[in-house]
Design an enzyme around this catalytic site. Sequence first.
Site, short mmCIF file in Angstrom:
data_model
loop_
_atom_site.label_atom_id
_atom_site.label_comp_id
_atom_site.label_asym_id
_atom_site.label_seq_id
_atom_site.Cartn_x
_atom_site.Cartn_y
_atom_site.Cartn_z
N LYS A 1 0.82 -1.22 0.00
CA LYS A 1 0.00 0.00 0.00
C LYS A 1 0.85 1.26 0.00
O LYS A 1 2.04 1.22 0.25
CB LYS A 1 -0.94 -0.02 1.21
CG LYS A 1 -2.12 -0.96 0.98
CD LYS A 1 -3.19 -0.82 2.02
CE LYS A 1 -4.35 -1.75 1.64
NZ LYS A 1 -5.31 -1.91 2.72
N ARG B 1 -3.39 -10.08 5.24
CA ARG B 1 -3.83 -10.11 3.85
C ARG B 1 -2.70 -9.59 2.97
O ARG B 1 -2.18 -8.49 3.20
CB ARG B 1 -5.07 -9.21 3.72
CG ARG B 1 -5.69 -9.15 2.34
CD ARG B 1 -6.88 -8.20 2.36
NE ARG B 1 -7.52 -8.12 1.06
CZ ARG B 1 -7.08 -7.35 0.08
NH1 ARG B 1 -6.02 -6.59 0.23
NH2 ARG B 1 -7.71 -7.34 -1.09
C1 7PJ Z 1 -8.08 -4.31 2.24
C2 7PJ Z 1 -9.13 -5.12 1.85
C3 7PJ Z 1 -7.73 -4.26 3.63
C4 7PJ Z 1 -9.50 -5.83 4.01
C5 7PJ Z 1 -8.33 -4.11 0.13
C6 7PJ Z 1 -5.46 -3.33 -1.54
C7 7PJ Z 1 -6.72 -2.57 -1.59
N1 7PJ Z 1 -9.84 -5.88 2.71
N2 7PJ Z 1 -9.28 -4.98 0.52
N3 7PJ Z 1 -8.47 -5.03 4.45
N4 7PJ Z 1 -7.57 -3.70 1.15
N5 7PJ Z 1 -10.18 -6.56 4.89
O1 7PJ Z 1 -5.40 -4.55 -1.64
O2 7PJ Z 1 -4.44 -2.64 -1.42
O3 7PJ Z 1 -6.84 -3.53 4.09
S1 7PJ Z 1 -8.17 -3.60 -1.51
#
Ligand code: 7PJ
Length: 286
Positions: free
Chosen positions: A232, A266
């Site tokens: 990010k 994640r």
């Molecule tokens: C997140 C997400 C996060 C959760 C994305 C990216 C943007 N779901 N979906 N937490 N970020 N739970 O992958 O950079 O931080 S999309």
Amino acid sequence: MNFSLTAGGRRIDLSTPLCMGVINTTPDSFSDGAELACSAEKGFVVDIDKALRRAELFVEQGASIIDIGGESTRPGAIRVSSEEEINRVVPLVEAVKRRLDVCISVDTSSAKVIKEAINAGAEIINDIRALSSPEALGLVAESQAAVCVMHMQGQPHTMQHNFQYSDVVQDVYSFLQSKVAVCKCAGIRSDRLIVDVGFGFGKSLQNNYQLLKELAYFRSLNLPILVGISRKSMIGEVVKRPTQKRVPGSIAATVLALENGANIVRTHDVAATVDAIRVHSAYSQG
Ligand code: 7PJ
């Protein structure tokens, strides 16, 4: 805290942190989506075989959960129709289900997508909008799926333009606390809930690092904590590198998150993240 999660028919042990590998089926995902396209002429079509191979690789590398997303939620992104999202996501959920024994999460906020995804075998609904649609809440409640409730201020297309907190940690905490109460009230038991502070979703660089530093505070919600830091801008702005070169920086932040109590990480980079989790676990037990 030794959590276990009930997700679909699965019991997920969180006594050590788990890795969630991200597969984006969006053409404009900043880090992987476009690579999974199979035909530029007909617009964007997901190459199921390619996506499936990536899911297989993630499982080999140690991912316990695969997070499949069909809506780009990066800053500035515009929402797509539920039909489009279903076309991108559901065939892949079905294919992963057939091929692999791995927990499947779907990154969506749309009630229609939630319904189809659960029917196809999704076990976790990862909703960056924290089940703000009443239908979405009802659908998850009446299913057996677990849900990740994330904090976001604003909406992806505008969230990085104006955001305001009186105290970011307290504000995010109160938001999650009240969303958790709403979920429980709808009938979602705590063993089906995950919380996430939502790094990068309507937050300044400083806000993001405050949340990372104070992540342990969120342990008092008594729920598993998921973190999404991978590649990010909170990493990019500090290391001054493009998305593909942000892995070492992301791993550094991941270790800090683990030390502060993250239970699920994640990531787009499963192998490196699993190594970080293992090193952190050895350190914790040492
Ligand atoms: C997140 C997400 C996060 C959760 C994305 C990216 C943007 N779901 N979906 N937490 N970020 N739970 O992958 O950079 O931080 S999309």
